[in-house]
Design a protein around this motif. Structure first.
Motif, PDB file in Angstrom:
ATOM      1  N   ILE A 161      46.993  25.981  31.991  1.00 24.23           N
ATOM      2  CA  ILE A 161      45.740  25.412  32.507  1.00 24.23           C
ATOM      3  C   ILE A 161      44.750  26.531  32.834  1.00 24.23           C
ATOM      4  O   ILE A 161      45.145  27.679  33.075  1.00 24.23           O
ATOM      5  CB  ILE A 161      45.934  24.566  33.792  1.00 24.23           C
ATOM      6  N   THR A 162      43.480  26.180  32.819  1.00 27.45           N
ATOM      7  CA  THR A 162      42.451  27.078  33.347  1.00 27.45           C
ATOM      8  C   THR A 162      41.179  26.278  33.607  1.00 27.45           C
ATOM      9  O   THR A 162      40.957  25.240  32.989  1.00 27.45           O
ATOM     10  CB  THR A 162      42.116  28.231  32.388  1.00 27.45           C
ATOM     11  N   ASN A 163      40.392  26.781  34.538  1.00 26.00           N
ATOM     12  CA  ASN A 163      39.032  26.244  34.721  1.00 26.00           C
ATOM     13  C   ASN A 163      38.053  27.406  34.763  1.00 26.00           C
ATOM     14  O   ASN A 163      36.920  27.246  35.180  1.00 26.00           O
ATOM     15  CB  ASN A 163      38.930  25.418  36.009  1.00 26.00           C
ATOM     16  N   ASP A 164      38.524  28.587  34.351  1.00 27.74           N
ATOM     17  CA  ASP A 164      37.730  29.800  34.571  1.00 27.74           C
ATOM     18  C   ASP A 164      36.654  29.955  33.501  1.00 27.74           C
ATOM     19  O   ASP A 164      36.964  30.125  32.328  1.00 27.74           O
ATOM     20  CB  ASP A 164      38.670  31.017  34.543  1.00 27.74           C
ATOM     21  N   PRO A 165      35.383  29.912  33.917  1.00 32.41           N
ATOM     22  CA  PRO A 165      34.301  30.066  32.939  1.00 32.41           C
ATOM     23  C   PRO A 165      34.397  31.405  32.211  1.00 32.41           C
ATOM     24  O   PRO A 165      33.928  31.518  31.081  1.00 32.41           O
ATOM     25  CB  PRO A 165      33.033  30.027  33.790  1.00 32.41           C
ATOM     26  N   GLU A 178      31.429  28.938  43.935  1.00 35.53           N
ATOM     27  CA  GLU A 178      31.429  27.609  43.313  1.00 35.53           C
ATOM     28  C   GLU A 178      32.746  26.873  43.437  1.00 35.53           C
ATOM     29  O   GLU A 178      32.832  25.703  43.081  1.00 35.53           O
ATOM     30  CB  GLU A 178      31.037  27.750  41.837  1.00 35.53           C
ATOM     31  N   GLY A 179      33.773  27.571  43.927  1.00 35.60           N
ATOM     32  CA  GLY A 179      35.029  26.860  44.103  1.00 35.60           C
ATOM     33  C   GLY A 179      36.225  27.700  43.689  1.00 35.60           C
ATOM     34  O   GLY A 179      36.115  28.901  43.456  1.00 35.60           O
ATOM     35  N   VAL A 180      37.364  27.029  43.585  1.00 33.49           N
ATOM     36  CA  VAL A 180      38.602  27.727  43.269  1.00 33.49           C
ATOM     37  C   VAL A 180      38.635  28.017  41.769  1.00 33.49           C
ATOM     38  O   VAL A 180      38.261  27.177  40.955  1.00 33.49           O
ATOM     39  CB  VAL A 180      39.831  26.896  43.719  1.00 33.49           C
ATOM     40  N   ARG A 181      39.018  29.238  41.434  1.00 30.13           N
ATOM     41  CA  ARG A 181      39.010  29.634  40.015  1.00 30.13           C
ATOM     42  C   ARG A 181      40.446  29.911  39.578  1.00 30.13           C
ATOM     43  O   ARG A 181      41.154  30.684  40.225  1.00 30.13           O
ATOM     44  CB  ARG A 181      38.145  30.881  39.853  1.00 30.13           C
ATOM     45  N   VAL A 182      40.866  29.269  38.539  1.00 31.79           N
ATOM     46  CA  VAL A 182      42.237  29.416  38.052  1.00 31.79           C
ATOM     47  C   VAL A 182      42.189  30.024  36.657  1.00 31.79           C
ATOM     48  O   VAL A 182      41.681  29.400  35.730  1.00 31.79           O
ATOM     49  CB  VAL A 182      42.958  28.045  37.996  1.00 31.79           C
TER      50      VAL A 182
END
Lengths: 555, 684
Positions: A92-96, A149-153
């Motif tokens: 998983i990732t949400n890191d821009p 902006e929030g938590v970065r994974v």
């Protein structure tokens, strides 16, 4: 003829791959709990080949779908090489800055193994209702770094060989405002990945792994050939256009997006040089998002009747200067990247309007009107209400723009007002089409939307990531611009106009919030509008009498 | 009711199909005549007369007519609807037009047309407001409502739909508006959202109410004409209309709730499948009906048809219970074509009946599924429709050559096979998605195939899905009418109220249940259904807090107490796990809607087992291409297959209106009742 080239088998496998993506799609929708998924439909599912090339998409959000391959590219080259992906893993990732777009979008990928070999990858992207950070709902207009902006994974394994990484999950949940909903939606992503994987394994069982893989490549080659043929039909040359966004939320300075499309034979290059430098505020787009916007615009503009997949990307080169609004460098904030993304789409379409005059409409509303309220109840309980709105389509060479309908590279539903009122302390006072908002033209722009509600809670913090208050949707071929967006709050009969980007605006019980979204631009000279169509506009109140006079006389 | 004759009449676009049962003998018979489009009731009455004449039955014994009709659906599709007005809460007049925003073709730059049944200038807002909890927030502006009602009277609009926000939670303002309109505009027909579809989600409820209002004069006009004709006829049957939930209703009630007839067309097939499921002891059946343009799929699970809470007609949501049906554009007339990347597609465009497939010789030029079947010898050009129509095989072959074979570099046979392979794959995928949505496995089901084009592909579709049994019912052409013959009176009532499913909700839940029960019994009493033939069954629409979609959980007939609450929650978790691969007992369960199905059981005539009256016809042979090679394949006449004989594929079974292909690896036999059942042979 080799087995892989058998056109019948190709069609059947291709069909089955889209069906696998659809099965994942159904799973997400039915098992997620947030309003973003359940009513807004803000998620997407896709199937990739063993190397991460997009093979099939479920028809949902092009912005997601066409950014998932660039994300996989980042993951495999810079984080976890594909050969390290084991059976039963979920990455998983949400890191821009690892191939993502903005923090609320969590991408999940799973390798699909058949007889010990990785033969495909399934992928899911879901927009989560909250990711912590400085604003409920993930749109922190005051952010100047991604840290705000929030938590970065980064790309990591949420599941290792079938075993859920509870510690990682607990860490993420500890950082978000709606942990229960977040957890459900994330687990829904994980189960959807396996649903798709199961169908793909069945396909490989039936045809054999090597044939399955070869057919996958033939599917991509087919889309590539179709795309090349469509590009070859566009006259060679270099075509430039611009569009704008209102600003980054910190400064009112208009930010320019410049697109130059160069067609040479059956290839096409899109260069965004000349676009504004990256902004201090969170309107920046990562390169993955920019590519996604360009791919969408080109596939839509050419109207190539081919399956959308990685093969379509091959004849398209995208270039964007590092450190610009359209290829932001770490740690620029990015939560409102859709504002810029939509305008990449409209600028690219505008560049091609001269050479594809029969296909390209005037600009649509051009921004996803995301807004959220952090609700603090009298007993201290917190709730996040996240919602979104859109506007009118641009007039088309052959017909009027559609009123209030998803356009461009996103595609979402609205949330029923009765559902919202059942869950949150809001009372709607108006939800309707906005008269006179469509740009005048031979084919007028579709109408924008007016949405108005009263806040009935104890205390609320309003966040908005709007745009197009000044940079209105363009008209084409003599058509007029669409209307401007607006946001206001009325307290004790005093109305205050708000800027397009708002963070933490205090709401008290009784405050009335009103938002107006732009109508689309008009297409063609308004004086050439069919009088019957104009009469119907007046009879239905889509256009009011005064406005009709102004728009026809001004042209 | 001994001695009575009961008719089922299914009026389609082309044919009116009748099925009758003589309750004295249990004998079942079928009859077919062309539909009379100018007034379908003419064909209905002529059909009853014709069937009785043919079978030597006295007309005055006809006591019950169960009527399936597409009149409501066709009125919407063809826009034969009156000009109606819509009244909404002020500020929400555009809800009907805005819809839900999402589009299907995400890469299209030209918007697809949207259906809008009431234009903006006939939509009116009135000041009033009810909250989500049913509380009145603002009273109805009576003066404005009166002015509006007068305007409606002077404008001459014959129908008004009323859909106010949260009216499902409190209908007081909708009811008051009706009183005002009745007073000021007598004769105008009115439909209230709180009556036709009292469920949360304003757009879907409004859409349903608008459809209902506009159909009121259409359906009432039709039933009045029909009743007038019946009054003149020499028989005086009780007339019932078939609804989309598979149950029947009276003409009076259909006139009030005509939207319940929408999409009822295919429900007869599902009902018949339900009967055959019981007859053959195959409780899990997938029923597929393949005609010229479409493929309708419905699922019988544990012996029962699957009823869902909503459907769609011409892009307009219909939020009413209906037999679940997945329809895809794939039939005998579906056109095979290549896209820009030279990929082969079949459908959804169809050549229809006119011009029809190329082989019909009526001007069709693009190859269809039927053309591929002719080229491969699966359809006999000399004996199509029992020999009523000769097919042009050479024309079919040259169309396939030009449009498929040459561009793909294949020979004609391979191209034709390709068209059929793609078709079979498409059909199988659609079935798979229908089951998949419910977490079900096709291997646990048998397939029942009917419709003119189904028989040629059913066994291959079953093979794709791992299904081992395929049923080809007797009289596949009038199967839908057979299903209708056996339906009951069914009324679906519902109330939405979002509440957490805990013992705290018991008082509110009991109030909902009691209200529904009183209403349900009143309807059945009004239809003179005796108490011992009334069944009330509740269903709860449950979901995890915040989910978008509810699962329908049947409520067992036991006292409404804390134990029942626990039982419902547990059943929800179990079904959720089955369908979605997880259950989470830590998340609260919400009730969204409580439903009541009030059934008035109609007598079920005993149907005599049909003896296959074997005609002694020897099987013939003809060349067909199967599995990539031409071979001589035996051709049997259906009526000549003796009960109990097991025939081994490959073989073709032909009957008047359809052909059935049994491929190698399958056997087929005739049951005593006249159905053919194919089995996959166990691999050796």
């Amino acid at each position: 003829m080799s087995e892989a080239q058998d056109p019948i088998r190709l069609e059947i496998v291709s069909h089955a791959l889209v069906a696998a993506a659809e099965e994942m799609n159904v799973t997400i929708w039915r098992t997620s709990r947030s309003t973003t998924v359940r009513e807004l439909l803000d998620y997407s599912t896709a199937v990739f080949d063993r190397d991460g090339r997009n093979l099939a998409q479920a028809a949902r959000m092009p912005v997601h779908l066409n950014s998932m391959e660039p994300c996989l590219e980042e993951i495999k080259t810079r984080h976890i090489p594909l050969d390290d992906w084991a059976e039963g893993d979920v990455i998983i990732t949400n890191d821009p800055y690892s191939g993502g777009q903005h923090l609320p979008d969590f991408l999940c990928f799973k390798p699909v193994f058949h007889q010990g070999r990785r033969i495909a990858i399934t992928g899911v992207l879901t927009h989560h209702v909250d990711v912590g950070g400085g604003a409920a709902g993930g749109y922190n207009a005051r952010a100047t770094e991604v840290f705000h902006e929030g938590v970065r994974v980064p790309p990591v394994r949420l599941v290792t060989a079938g075993k859920l990484n509870q510690e990682l999950l607990a860490t993420i949940l500890c950082n978000v405002r709606e942990p229960e909903i977040f957890r459900s939606d994330l687990l829904s992503e994980v189960s959807a990945l396996e649903v798709g994987a199961r169908s793909i394994r069945a396909l490989a069982d039936k045809y054999g792994g090597p044939t399955f893989e070869a057919v996958g490549q033939a599917i991509l080659d087919g889309s590539e050939a179709g795309m090349r043929a469509a590009i070859a039909a566009i006259p060679d040359g270099s075509y430039a256009a611009e569009d704008w966004i209102d600003g980054d939320g910190l400064s009112p300075e208009t930010l320019r997006i410049v697109v130059r499309v160069t067609v040479a034979g059956d290839r096409l290059a899109v260069d965004l040089s000349g676009t504004a430098p990256q902004a201090a505020g969170p309107v920046n787009a990562t390169f993955a998002l920019t590519k996604s916007a360009v791919y969408y615009a080109i596939i839509a503009a050419t109207g190539a009747p081919v399956a959308a997949n990685s093969g379509c990307y091959r004849p398209i080169d995208v270039a964007a200067p590092v450190g610009s609004l359209v290829n932001a460098a770490f740690p620029a904030p990015v939560s409102m990247r859709m504002l810029t993304g939509h305008k990449i789409v409209t600028a690219t379409l505008r560049a091609l309007a001269g050479v594809l005059p029969e296909r390209i409409p005037a600009a649509y509303y051009g921004v996803t009107f995301n807004h959220a309220i952090g609700i603090i109840h009298a007993d201290g309980r917190r709730q996040v209400y996240f919602d979104s709105e859109l506007g009118g389509w641009g007039g088309h060479p052959e017909q009027d723009g559609a009123d209030g309908l998803s356009a461009g590279f996103h595609n979402q539903q609205n949330t029923p007002i009765e559902m919202i009122e059942s869950l949150y302390p809001l009372t709607f006072t108006r939800y309707g089409l906005l008269p006179d908002s469509g740009g005048a033209g031979r084919h007028r722009g579709g109408l924008g939307i007016v949405r108005e509600w009263r806040f009935d809670g104890h205390r609320g913090l309003l966040n908005a990531s709007f745009d197009a208050f000044r940079s209105r949707p363009y008209g084409l071929d003599g058509g007029a611009q669409g209307s401007a967006g607006r946001l206001s709050v009325t307290r004790d009969r005093v109305m205050t106009e708000l800027p397009p980007k708002v963070i933490g605006h205090e709401l008290a019980a009784g405050d009335v919030v009103r938002m107006e979204t732009p109508g689309g631009g008009g297409h063609g000279d308004p004086s050439r509008r069919d009088p019957t169509a104009l009469a119907a506009d007046l009879a239905g109140g889509y256009v009011t009498a005064g406005h009709a006079n102004i728009s026809t006389s001004n042209g | 009711m001994t001695g009575a004759i009961r008719f089922a009449v299914d009026i389609g676009g082309t044919f009116t199909d009748l099925q009758l049962v003589d309750e004295a003998t249990g004998r079942v018979a079928a009859y077919k005549l062309p539909t009379t489009p100018e007034d379908p009731s003419i064909g209905l009455i002529d059909g009853i007369r014709g069937a009785c004449a043919r079978h030597g039955l006295a007309l005055d014994r006809v006591e019950v007519v169960m009527h399936g009709t597409t009149i409501a659906t066709n009125a919407v599709l063809q826009r034969r609807l009156p000009e109606g007005a819509l009244i909404t809460t002020a500020g929400f007049e555009d809800v009907l037009e805005i819809g839900r925003h999402a589009r299907r073709d995400v890469y299209g730059l030209k918007a697809e047309p949207r259906t809008l049944l009431i234009p903006r200038h006939r939509r009116f807002g009135v000041v009033e407001r009810i909250g989500a909890d049913g509380r009145m927030i603002a009273p109805l502006d009576e003066a404005a409502a009166t002015d509006l009602a007068r305007r409606i009277a002077t404008s001459g609009w014959p129908v008004v739909a009323v859909a106010l926000l949260h009216a499902y939670a409190n209908p007081i303002h909708e009811r008051r508006l009706r009183e005002i309109i009745e007073r000021e505009a007598p004769g105008v027909e009115i439909s209230l959202s709180s009556e036709i579809s009292p469920e949360i989600r304003e757009f879907e409820r409004t859409s349903t109410t608008v459809l209902n209002a506009l159909l009121m004069p259409v359906v009432r006009g039709y039933t009045r004409r029909l009743e007038a004709r019946l009054a003149e006829a020499e028989f005086k049957p009780l007339l019932y209309l078939v609804q989309s939930n598979g149950g029947a209703t009276t003409p009076a009630r259909a006139g009030l709730e005509p939207a319940r007839l929408l999409l009822s067309g295919p429900s007869g097939g599902a009902l018949a499948a339900e009967l055959i499921a019981a007859e053959l002891d195959l409780p899990n059946l997938i029923a597929v009906d393949m005609g010229g343009t479409s493929y309708d799929i419905s699922v019988i699970l544990a012996g029962r048809r699957n009823v869902v809470a909503a459907g769609e007609v011409d892009g307009c949501p219909v939020r009413l219970p209906m037999v679940e049906m997945r329809t895809i554009g794939a039939g005998g007339g579906s056109i095979a074509w290549l896209d820009g990347a030279k990929r082969l597609h079949v459908g959804p465009e169809s050549a229809g009946a006119v011009p029809g497939p190329v082989c019909y010789g009526r001007g069709g030029t693009r190859p269809t599924v039927t053309d591929a079947n002719v080229v491969l010898g699966r359809l006999d050009p000399a004996h199509f429709l029992g020999g009523a129509m000769r097919l042009d095989k050479a024309a079919a072959a040259s169309a396939l050559d030009a449009h498929v074979a040459q561009p793909l570099g294949l020979d004609i046979d391979r191209a034709a096979e390709g068209v059929l392979t793609v078709t079979v794959s498409k059909l199988a995928t659609a079935i798979k998605l229908s089951l998949f949505e419910k977490g079900l496995d096709p291997a646990d089901f048998a397939l029942i195939s009917f419709g003119g084009a189904g028989g040629l592909h059913a066994v291959e579709v079953a093979g794709e899905l791992g299904i081992k049994t395929v049923v080809f019912p007797l009289n596949p052409g009038t199967l839908s009418a057979y299903g209708i013959l056996m339906s009951d009176l069914v009324h679906d009532l519902s109330r939405s109220r979002l509440m957490r499913l805990t013992p705290d909700c018991l008082p509110a839940l009991r109030a909902l249940a009691d209200g529904l029960a009183v209403e349900g019994r009143a309807i059945l009493d009004g239809e003179a259904v005796p108490a011992d033939r009334q069944d009330l069954a509740f269903t709860a629409d449950l979901r995890y807090q915040g989910q978008a979609f509810e699962l329908l959980i049947p409520v067992p007939a036991q006292p409404l107490d804390a134990a029942l609450i626990d039982l419902l929650a547990e059943r929800f978790h179990v079904l959720h796990e089955q369908r979605f691969s997880y259950a989470d007992r830590t998340v609260p369960v919400e009730l969204v809607t409580l439903r009541l199905t009030a059934t008035g059981r109609l007598g079920k005539p005993p149907v005599a087992a049909m003896a296959a009256d074997g005609i002694a016809a020897e099987p013939t042979e003809r060349p067909m291409r199967l599995g990539g090679a031409w071979q001589q394949v035996p051709v049997h006449q259906r009526a000549a297959i003796p009960t109990g004989d097991v025939l081994r594929g490959p073989l073709m079974v032909e009957e008047e209106y359809t052909s059935i292909l049994i491929t190698g690896g399958w056997t087929v036999e005739s049951t005593g009742a006249g159905h053919l059942v194919a089995h996959r042979e166990i691999a050796r």
